[in-house]
Design a protein around this motif. Structure first.
Motif, PDB file in Angstrom:
ATOM      1  N   SER A  25      21.147  72.809 -29.788  1.00 39.22           N
ATOM      2  CA  SER A  25      21.854  71.783 -29.172  1.00 39.22           C
ATOM      3  C   SER A  25      22.208  71.363 -27.954  1.00 39.22           C
ATOM      4  N   GLY A  26      22.283  70.328 -27.525  1.00 38.50           N
ATOM      5  CA  GLY A  26      22.442  69.729 -26.127  1.00 38.50           C
ATOM      6  C   GLY A  26      24.356  70.048 -26.321  1.00 38.50           C
ATOM      7  N   ASN A  27      24.069  69.792 -24.609  1.00 39.35           N
ATOM      8  CA  ASN A  27      26.092  69.650 -24.983  1.00 39.35           C
ATOM      9  C   ASN A  27      26.666  68.580 -25.012  1.00 39.35           C
ATOM     10  N   GLY A  28      27.918  68.505 -26.024  1.00 40.26           N
ATOM     11  CA  GLY A  28      28.018  66.907 -26.084  1.00 40.26           C
ATOM     12  C   GLY A  28      27.785  66.767 -27.635  1.00 40.26           C
ATOM     13  N   ASP A  29      26.922  67.211 -28.285  1.00 41.71           N
ATOM     14  CA  ASP A  29      26.382  66.473 -29.621  1.00 41.71           C
ATOM     15  C   ASP A  29      27.190  67.098 -30.162  1.00 41.71           C
ATOM     16  N   TYR A  30      27.307  65.850 -31.205  1.00 38.55           N
ATOM     17  CA  TYR A  30      28.516  65.745 -32.505  1.00 38.55           C
ATOM     18  C   TYR A  30      27.602  66.309 -33.413  1.00 38.55           C
ATOM     19  N   PRO A  31      27.824  66.692 -35.098  1.00 44.08           N
ATOM     20  CA  PRO A  31      27.854  67.236 -36.465  1.00 44.08           C
ATOM     21  C   PRO A  31      26.816  66.381 -36.703  1.00 44.08           C
ATOM     22  N   GLY A  32      26.839  64.867 -35.976  1.00 43.09           N
ATOM     23  CA  GLY A  32      26.311  63.943 -37.079  1.00 43.09           C
ATOM     24  C   GLY A  32      24.583  64.521 -36.259  1.00 43.09           C
ATOM     25  N   SER A  33      24.743  64.389 -35.032  1.00 51.69           N
ATOM     26  CA  SER A  33      23.016  64.543 -33.970  1.00 51.69           C
ATOM     27  C   SER A  33      22.816  65.878 -34.412  1.00 51.69           C
ATOM     28  N   LEU A  34      23.701  66.905 -34.675  1.00 53.29           N
ATOM     29  CA  LEU A  34      22.594  68.070 -35.280  1.00 53.29           C
ATOM     30  C   LEU A  34      21.941  67.750 -36.506  1.00 53.29           C
ATOM     31  N   GLU A  35      22.773  66.946 -37.873  1.00 55.28           N
ATOM     32  CA  GLU A  35      22.395  66.375 -39.364  1.00 55.28           C
ATOM     33  C   GLU A  35      20.674  65.634 -39.249  1.00 55.28           C
ATOM     34  N   LYS A  36      20.732  65.070 -37.557  1.00 56.68           N
ATOM     35  CA  LYS A  36      19.781  64.369 -37.925  1.00 56.68           C
ATOM     36  C   LYS A  36      18.580  65.770 -37.046  1.00 56.68           C
ATOM     37  N   ARG A  37      19.037  66.598 -36.699  1.00 54.75           N
ATOM     38  CA  ARG A  37      17.737  67.267 -35.994  1.00 54.75           C
ATOM     39  C   ARG A  37      17.569  68.263 -36.671  1.00 54.75           C
ATOM     40  N   LEU A  38      18.060  68.413 -38.091  1.00 54.37           N
ATOM     41  CA  LEU A  38      17.580  69.092 -38.973  1.00 54.37           C
ATOM     42  C   LEU A  38      17.198  69.276 -39.519  1.00 54.37           C
ATOM     43  N   THR A  39      16.428  68.381 -39.432  1.00 57.37           N
ATOM     44  CA  THR A  39      15.810  67.048 -40.650  1.00 57.37           C
ATOM     45  C   THR A  39      14.001  67.971 -40.685  1.00 57.37           C
ATOM     46  N   ALA A  40      13.814  68.512 -39.569  1.00 56.26           N
ATOM     47  CA  ALA A  40      12.821  69.664 -39.198  1.00 56.26           C
ATOM     48  C   ALA A  40      12.467  70.595 -39.985  1.00 56.26           C
ATOM     49  N   ALA A  41      13.889  71.485 -40.137  1.00 56.09           N
ATOM     50  CA  ALA A  41      14.508  72.753 -40.047  1.00 56.09           C
ATOM     51  C   ALA A  41      13.905  72.927 -41.692  1.00 56.09           C
ATOM     52  N   VAL A  42      14.952  72.572 -41.992  1.00 60.09           N
ATOM     53  CA  VAL A  42      14.762  72.707 -43.809  1.00 60.09           C
ATOM     54  C   VAL A  42      14.645  71.161 -44.655  1.00 60.09           C
ATOM     55  N   ARG A  43      13.689  71.419 -45.883  1.00 61.53           N
ATOM     56  CA  ARG A  43      13.859  70.402 -46.184  1.00 61.53           C
ATOM     57  C   ARG A  43      14.782  69.905 -47.500  1.00 61.53           C
ATOM     58  N   SER A  44      15.356  68.836 -47.363  1.00 58.76           N
ATOM     59  CA  SER A  44      16.587  68.176 -47.249  1.00 58.76           C
ATOM     60  C   SER A  44      17.020  66.456 -47.177  1.00 58.76           C
ATOM     61  N   SER A  45      17.862  66.529 -48.666  1.00 57.89           N
ATOM     62  CA  SER A  45      18.015  64.728 -47.935  1.00 57.89           C
ATOM     63  C   SER A  45      19.328  64.594 -46.674  1.00 57.89           C
ATOM     64  N   GLN A  46      19.535  62.923 -46.524  1.00 61.47           N
ATOM     65  CA  GLN A  46      20.397  63.394 -45.126  1.00 61.47           C
ATOM     66  C   GLN A  46      22.138  64.274 -45.348  1.00 61.47           C
ATOM     67  N   ASN A  47      22.449  63.414 -46.944  1.00 62.44           N
ATOM     68  CA  ASN A  47      23.863  64.456 -47.543  1.00 62.44           C
ATOM     69  C   ASN A  47      23.538  65.664 -48.072  1.00 62.44           C
ATOM     70  N   GLU A  48      22.408  66.802 -47.945  1.00 63.06           N
ATOM     71  CA  GLU A  48      22.413  67.796 -48.230  1.00 63.06           C
ATOM     72  C   GLU A  48      22.629  68.593 -46.684  1.00 63.06           C
ATOM     73  N   ARG A  49      22.651  67.804 -45.921  1.00 56.03           N
ATOM     74  CA  ARG A  49      22.141  68.224 -44.845  1.00 56.03           C
ATOM     75  C   ARG A  49      24.032  68.395 -43.553  1.00 56.03           C
ATOM     76  N   ARG A  50      24.564  67.330 -44.222  1.00 53.67           N
ATOM     77  CA  ARG A  50      25.971  67.217 -44.340  1.00 53.67           C
ATOM     78  C   ARG A  50      26.292  68.070 -44.517  1.00 53.67           C
ATOM     79  N   ILE A  51      26.429  68.480 -45.754  1.00 47.31           N
ATOM     80  CA  ILE A  51      27.301  69.891 -46.296  1.00 47.31           C
ATOM     81  C   ILE A  51      26.725  71.417 -45.961  1.00 47.31           C
ATOM     82  N   LEU A  52      25.339  71.061 -45.425  1.00 47.68           N
ATOM     83  CA  LEU A  52      24.857  72.321 -45.344  1.00 47.68           C
ATOM     84  C   LEU A  52      25.328  72.473 -43.650  1.00 47.68           C
TER      85      LEU A  52
END
Length: 294
Positions: free
Chosen positions: A217-244
């Motif tokens: 993650s980049g310095n200063g990234d917020y949780p919302g940025s991480l949610e988008k980047r996790l798309t490539a890591a785990v098969r999931s919807s946006q809401n699932e990644r937020r809960i993850l």
């Protein structure tokens, strides 16, 4: 509580009865259609025959009445009966099997660890005012629960509570009411009856990829940025990644370096709001919970 810890009633074998997640497909469909059709339904409804079927398969339940004090006592007992390694295995298995209800268990287990024996202690949580500004209604919550880490929400009495919507949310997204006393109780009740397998190689690989994504993650990234980047890591919807992300924050894997940070715009994170990219992940928490699988 009768019924919640019981396993489903076995039936004669029906072809294609179970989905890939191991749940009864018909019962799961009944539960989901009660609350959701391309969005939340305004008036949830289940036909009596359908409800009876889903109930027999352990996916729907009668309304529950339970006091705060009984809820606290049962949560503590459940916490002591569930092993930490079991919730860790369930979390990992959820990554490939998409058993989001299994994923939820580790968060409820973590929250239960903060709950201490106590009786309901009322504390004002809000007011409702009339047109002239006078207070018409005062709402309360348990002050002891409120002052625990993360601010647990505890009502004095849950009367005829609809726990089917809680089950829908935990199966569809991994739970959206972590931090509410009733959800913690219900989630642990259901989790305690599960038989959790060993994580597969795929589960471990997915989790390593999640950690890699967090770690880069980049310095200063917020949780919302991480949610988008996790798309490539785990098969999931946006809401699932937020809960993850919320679950990882709840169990201390995403640990904020400071709680004195500003929030961006409309913030609706419960546990992850203060995390930033430079915090990466807490290696001690990962080792404690998942070390034997990495």
């Amino acid at each position: 509580m009768e019924g919640l810890n019981q396993k489903p009633v076995p039936e004669k074998q029906v072809p294609d009865k179970q989905g890939t997640d191991g749940m009864d497909k018909k019962a799961k469909d009944i539960l989901f259609k009660t609350y959701w059709k391309s969005g939340w339904l305004d008036k949830p409804h289940t036909d009596a025959e359908d409800f009876a079927y889903a109930k027999s398969r352990g996916l729907m339940f009668d309304p529950v009445t339970i006091s705060h004090d009984d809820c606290v006592g049962e949560i503590i007992a459940l916490r002591e009966s569930v092993h930490r390694d079991t919730v860790a295995r369930a979390f990992l298995c959820s990554l490939s099997l998409r058993r989001l209800d299994w994923r939820s268990g580790i968060a409820s287990y973590g929250i239960a660890g903060y709950i201490v024996p106590h009786i309901y202690t009322p504390a004002v949580s809000g007011y409702s005012r009339g047109a002239d500004g006078t207070v018409e209604y005062t709402s309360c919550t348990c002050g002891v629960c409120r002052d625990l880490k993360y601010g647990i929400i505890g009502d004095e009495l849950y009367k005829d509570a609809d726990i089917n919507v809680l089950n829908f949310e935990r199966i569809k997204w991994g739970g959206v009411r972590h931090g509410e006393l009733l959800y913690t109780w219900f989630d642990l009740c259901r989790f305690s009856r599960e038989e959790i397998p060993e994580p597969s190689g795929s589960d471990r690989d997915i989790f390593r990829e999640i950690l890699k994504t967090i770690g880069t993650s980049g310095n200063g990234d917020y949780p919302g940025s991480l949610e988008k980047r996790l798309t490539a890591a785990v098969r999931s919807s946006q809401n699932e990644r937020r809960i993850l992300i919320e679950i990882l924050a709840c169990i201390g894997v995403l640990k904020p370096g400071s709680y004195e940070r500003p929030m961006r715009g409309k913030d609706d994170w419960t546990f992850a709001g203060y995390w930033r990219g430079e915090d990466r992940y807490d290696e001690d928490a990962v080792e404690t919970l998942f070390g034997r699988y990495l």
